[in-house]
Write a protein that holds these residues in place. Structure first.
Motif, PDB file in Angstrom:
ATOM      1  N   MET A 119       0.883  -1.170  -0.032  1.00 47.52           N
ATOM      2  CA  MET A 119       0.143   0.060  -0.068  1.00 47.52           C
ATOM      3  C   MET A 119       0.789   1.321   0.171  1.00 47.52           C
ATOM      4  SD  MET A 119      -3.132   1.177   2.776  1.00 47.52           S
ATOM      5  CE  MET A 119      -3.819  -0.215   2.327  1.00 47.52           C
ATOM      6  N   ILE A 120       0.605   2.201  -0.694  1.00 45.59           N
ATOM      7  CA  ILE A 120       1.255   3.493  -0.800  1.00 45.59           C
ATOM      8  C   ILE A 120       0.904   4.233   0.196  1.00 45.59           C
ATOM      9  CG2 ILE A 120       1.747   5.554  -2.351  1.00 45.59           C
ATOM     10  CD1 ILE A 120       1.244   3.913  -4.730  1.00 45.59           C
ATOM     11  N   ASP A 121       1.812   4.740   0.851  1.00 44.46           N
ATOM     12  CA  ASP A 121       1.490   5.604   2.168  1.00 44.46           C
ATOM     13  C   ASP A 121       2.027   7.025   1.874  1.00 44.46           C
ATOM     14  OD1 ASP A 121       4.166   5.239   2.406  1.00 44.46           O
ATOM     15  OD2 ASP A 121       4.050   4.377   4.346  1.00 44.46           O
ATOM     16  N   GLN A 122       2.649   7.353   0.938  1.00 45.59           N
ATOM     17  CA  GLN A 122       3.311   8.698   0.496  1.00 45.59           C
ATOM     18  C   GLN A 122       3.508   8.801  -0.979  1.00 45.59           C
ATOM     19  OE1 GLN A 122       7.175   9.631   1.473  1.00 45.59           O
ATOM     20  NE2 GLN A 122       7.757   7.665   2.263  1.00 45.59           N
ATOM     21  N   VAL A 123       2.953  10.054  -1.332  1.00 43.45           N
ATOM     22  CA  VAL A 123       3.046  10.436  -2.969  1.00 43.45           C
ATOM     23  C   VAL A 123       3.923  11.417  -2.836  1.00 43.45           C
ATOM     24  CG1 VAL A 123       1.944  11.112  -5.066  1.00 43.45           C
ATOM     25  CG2 VAL A 123       0.868   9.243  -3.637  1.00 43.45           C
ATOM     26  N   PRO A 124       5.143  11.563  -3.534  1.00 42.73           N
ATOM     27  CA  PRO A 124       5.928  12.682  -3.670  1.00 42.73           C
ATOM     28  C   PRO A 124       5.226  13.962  -3.992  1.00 42.73           C
ATOM     29  CG  PRO A 124       6.967  10.921  -4.459  1.00 42.73           C
ATOM     30  CD  PRO A 124       5.718  10.452  -4.048  1.00 42.73           C
ATOM     31  N   SER A 125       5.321  15.135  -4.005  1.00 41.62           N
ATOM     32  CA  SER A 125       4.453  16.291  -4.075  1.00 41.62           C
ATOM     33  C   SER A 125       4.715  16.679  -5.699  1.00 41.62           C
ATOM     34  CB  SER A 125       5.019  17.425  -3.227  1.00 41.62           C
ATOM     35  OG  SER A 125       6.573  17.682  -3.563  1.00 41.62           O
ATOM     36  N   THR A 126       5.803  16.239  -6.286  1.00 43.65           N
ATOM     37  CA  THR A 126       5.873  16.371  -7.724  1.00 43.65           C
ATOM     38  C   THR A 126       4.848  15.681  -8.521  1.00 43.65           C
ATOM     39  OG1 THR A 126       8.440  16.466  -7.290  1.00 43.65           O
ATOM     40  CG2 THR A 126       7.476  16.420  -9.575  1.00 43.65           C
ATOM     41  N   TYR A 127       4.387  14.863  -8.166  1.00 43.01           N
ATOM     42  CA  TYR A 127       3.158  13.955  -8.787  1.00 43.01           C
ATOM     43  C   TYR A 127       1.998  14.581  -8.870  1.00 43.01           C
ATOM     44  CZ  TYR A 127       5.499   9.446  -9.591  1.00 43.01           C
ATOM     45  OH  TYR A 127       6.690   8.480 -10.179  1.00 43.01           O
ATOM     46  N   HIS A 128       1.783  15.486  -7.504  1.00 46.72           N
ATOM     47  CA  HIS A 128       0.768  16.273  -7.437  1.00 46.72           C
ATOM     48  C   HIS A 128       0.556  17.523  -8.436  1.00 46.72           C
ATOM     49  CE1 HIS A 128      -0.982  13.658  -4.353  1.00 46.72           C
ATOM     50  NE2 HIS A 128       0.128  14.154  -3.521  1.00 46.72           N
ATOM     51  N   LEU A 129       1.803  18.010  -8.485  1.00 43.96           N
ATOM     52  CA  LEU A 129       1.968  19.128  -9.349  1.00 43.96           C
ATOM     53  C   LEU A 129       2.030  18.831 -10.906  1.00 43.96           C
ATOM     54  CD1 LEU A 129       5.274  20.880  -7.926  1.00 43.96           C
ATOM     55  CD2 LEU A 129       2.901  21.710  -7.733  1.00 43.96           C
ATOM     56  N   LEU A 130       2.414  17.923 -11.078  1.00 50.24           N
ATOM     57  CA  LEU A 130       2.191  17.212 -12.534  1.00 50.24           C
ATOM     58  C   LEU A 130       0.830  17.092 -13.004  1.00 50.24           C
ATOM     59  CD1 LEU A 130       5.281  14.638 -12.967  1.00 50.24           C
ATOM     60  CD2 LEU A 130       5.051  16.896 -14.319  1.00 50.24           C
ATOM     61  N   LEU A 131      -0.055  16.641 -12.125  1.00 48.15           N
ATOM     62  CA  LEU A 131      -1.231  16.326 -12.492  1.00 48.15           C
ATOM     63  C   LEU A 131      -2.098  17.404 -12.371  1.00 48.15           C
ATOM     64  CD1 LEU A 131      -1.874  12.960 -10.426  1.00 48.15           C
ATOM     65  CD2 LEU A 131      -1.809  13.051 -12.663  1.00 48.15           C
ATOM     66  N   ARG A 132      -1.634  18.339 -11.986  1.00 45.80           N
ATOM     67  CA  ARG A 132      -2.213  19.747 -12.146  1.00 45.80           C
ATOM     68  C   ARG A 132      -2.180  20.455 -13.314  1.00 45.80           C
ATOM     69  NH1 ARG A 132      -0.764  23.711  -7.341  1.00 45.80           N
ATOM     70  NH2 ARG A 132      -2.208  25.143  -8.483  1.00 45.80           N
ATOM     71  N   LEU A 133      -1.032  20.028 -14.200  1.00 50.51           N
ATOM     72  CA  LEU A 133      -0.970  20.430 -15.555  1.00 50.51           C
ATOM     73  C   LEU A 133      -1.759  19.715 -16.660  1.00 50.51           C
ATOM     74  CD1 LEU A 133       2.886  20.871 -15.149  1.00 50.51           C
ATOM     75  CD2 LEU A 133       1.337  22.818 -15.325  1.00 50.51           C
ATOM     76  N   PRO A 134      -2.384  20.335 -17.467  1.00 45.95           N
ATOM     77  CA  PRO A 134      -2.971  19.724 -18.720  1.00 45.95           C
ATOM     78  C   PRO A 134      -2.305  18.954 -19.611  1.00 45.95           C
ATOM     79  CG  PRO A 134      -2.866  22.207 -19.111  1.00 45.95           C
ATOM     80  CD  PRO A 134      -2.211  21.713 -17.878  1.00 45.95           C
ATOM     81  N   PHE A 135      -1.642  17.929 -19.151  1.00 48.75           N
ATOM     82  CA  PHE A 135      -0.830  17.267 -20.186  1.00 48.75           C
ATOM     83  C   PHE A 135      -1.750  16.482 -20.958  1.00 48.75           C
ATOM     84  CE2 PHE A 135       2.817  17.848 -17.664  1.00 48.75           C
ATOM     85  CZ  PHE A 135       3.629  18.331 -18.360  1.00 48.75           C
ATOM     86  N   GLY A 136      -1.656  15.987 -22.230  1.00 53.85           N
ATOM     87  CA  GLY A 136      -2.451  15.000 -22.883  1.00 53.85           C
ATOM     88  C   GLY A 136      -2.702  13.852 -22.178  1.00 53.85           C
ATOM     89  N   SER A 137      -1.580  13.091 -21.962  1.00 55.95           N
ATOM     90  CA  SER A 137      -1.496  11.945 -21.459  1.00 55.95           C
ATOM     91  C   SER A 137      -0.167  11.856 -20.493  1.00 55.95           C
ATOM     92  CB  SER A 137      -1.298  10.663 -22.319  1.00 55.95           C
ATOM     93  OG  SER A 137      -2.563  10.612 -23.173  1.00 55.95           O
ATOM     94  N   PHE A 138      -0.332  10.903 -19.757  1.00 50.68           N
ATOM     95  CA  PHE A 138       1.047  10.639 -18.584  1.00 50.68           C
ATOM     96  C   PHE A 138       1.486   9.436 -18.899  1.00 50.68           C
ATOM     97  CE2 PHE A 138      -1.706  13.783 -16.646  1.00 50.68           C
ATOM     98  CZ  PHE A 138      -0.935  14.791 -16.232  1.00 50.68           C
ATOM     99  N   LEU A 139       2.848   9.230 -19.299  1.00 45.35           N
ATOM    100  CA  LEU A 139       3.382   7.888 -19.734  1.00 45.35           C
ATOM    101  C   LEU A 139       4.577   7.638 -18.531  1.00 45.35           C
ATOM    102  CD1 LEU A 139       4.167   8.492 -23.486  1.00 45.35           C
ATOM    103  CD2 LEU A 139       1.921   7.856 -22.353  1.00 45.35           C
ATOM    104  N   THR A 140       4.471   6.416 -18.138  1.00 45.53           N
ATOM    105  CA  THR A 140       5.618   6.108 -16.832  1.00 45.53           C
ATOM    106  C   THR A 140       6.440   4.788 -17.320  1.00 45.53           C
ATOM    107  OG1 THR A 140       6.228   5.768 -14.832  1.00 45.53           O
ATOM    108  CG2 THR A 140       4.060   5.258 -15.369  1.00 45.53           C
TER     109      THR A 140
END
Length: 212
Positions: A119-140
């Motif tokens: 179970m994930i108990d922490q998400v780096p803040s950078t992920y939250h910032l990225l998801l606020r941007l209107p990228f067309g898709s997110f690849l990883t």
């Protein structure tokens, strides 16, 4: 920092025609000009939803091991002697992972389940910032679920697609694509669900995956 700039700089009217594929490290190292501003053309493409972002392992480094460290752990767990370091070329990492998988398939899967299925108990803040941007898709190409977890925390509705069920036609706005697969929450990894060893990549190549 760059994500904040992209969020808060005022929009401009100039349009860039070509879609971009950008990794966060490229945004930081290549796209900043002397006055500390993201170029208007890049910002306009991002805000227009015509840019996709590639998330590498660096953003997950505070939560999960780097690629070479993961392979070293797999080798140790599976009783394989391998000289793995930060400087090891990709071919050596793929072959070492293959040796570990062949030597002890159960131990190999168990370590991956333990590492990425918890179970994930922490998400780096950078992920939250990225998801606020209107990228067309997110690849990883990460095996973790940090992108989808961050989206869930933010109350965003994203569709998630993971290897081996990938298709370019599914790269719609609000989509997340785990290019190398992912380990399901709680574990239970099965053969062919991720791409980590040399045989995994060979099989993916033979299958002619539509999104690579």
């Amino acid at each position: 920092w760059t994500a904040n700039r992209l969020l808060h700089q005022p929009a401009v009217t100039s349009l860039a025609r070509c879609p971009l594929l950008l990794a966060p490290c490229l945004l930081r190292r290549m796209l900043l000009i002397e006055d500390g501003q993201v170029p208007d053309s890049v910002r306009e493409v991002v805000h227009g939803g015509r840019c996709v972002v590639l998330v590498g392992s660096g953003l997950s480094a505070s939560v999960y091991p780097a690629w070479w460290k993961l392979v070293a752990q797999l080798c140790e767990t599976c009783g394989v002697s391998a000289d793995i370091s930060h400087d090891s070329p990709a071919e050596d990492l793929l072959e070492a992972a293959e040796e570990a998988k062949q030597a002890d398939p159960d131990g190999y899967r168990a370590l991956l389940d333990e590492c990425f299925g918890r179970m994930i108990d922490q998400v780096p803040s950078t992920y939250h910032l990225l998801l606020r941007l209107p990228f067309g898709s997110f690849l990883t190409h990460n095996f973790d679920r940090l992108l989808s977890t961050a989206a869930s925390i933010a109350g965003k509705e994203f569709t998630v697609h993971a290897y081996p069920n990938l298709d370019r036609r599914r790269m719609e706005p609000g989509s997340i694509h785990n290019l190398h697969g992912w380990v399901p929450e709680g574990g239970g990894l099965v053969e062919g669900q991720i791409m980590l060893s040399s045989s995994d990549f060979e099989e993916a190549s033979r299958a002619s995956i539509a999104l690579a």
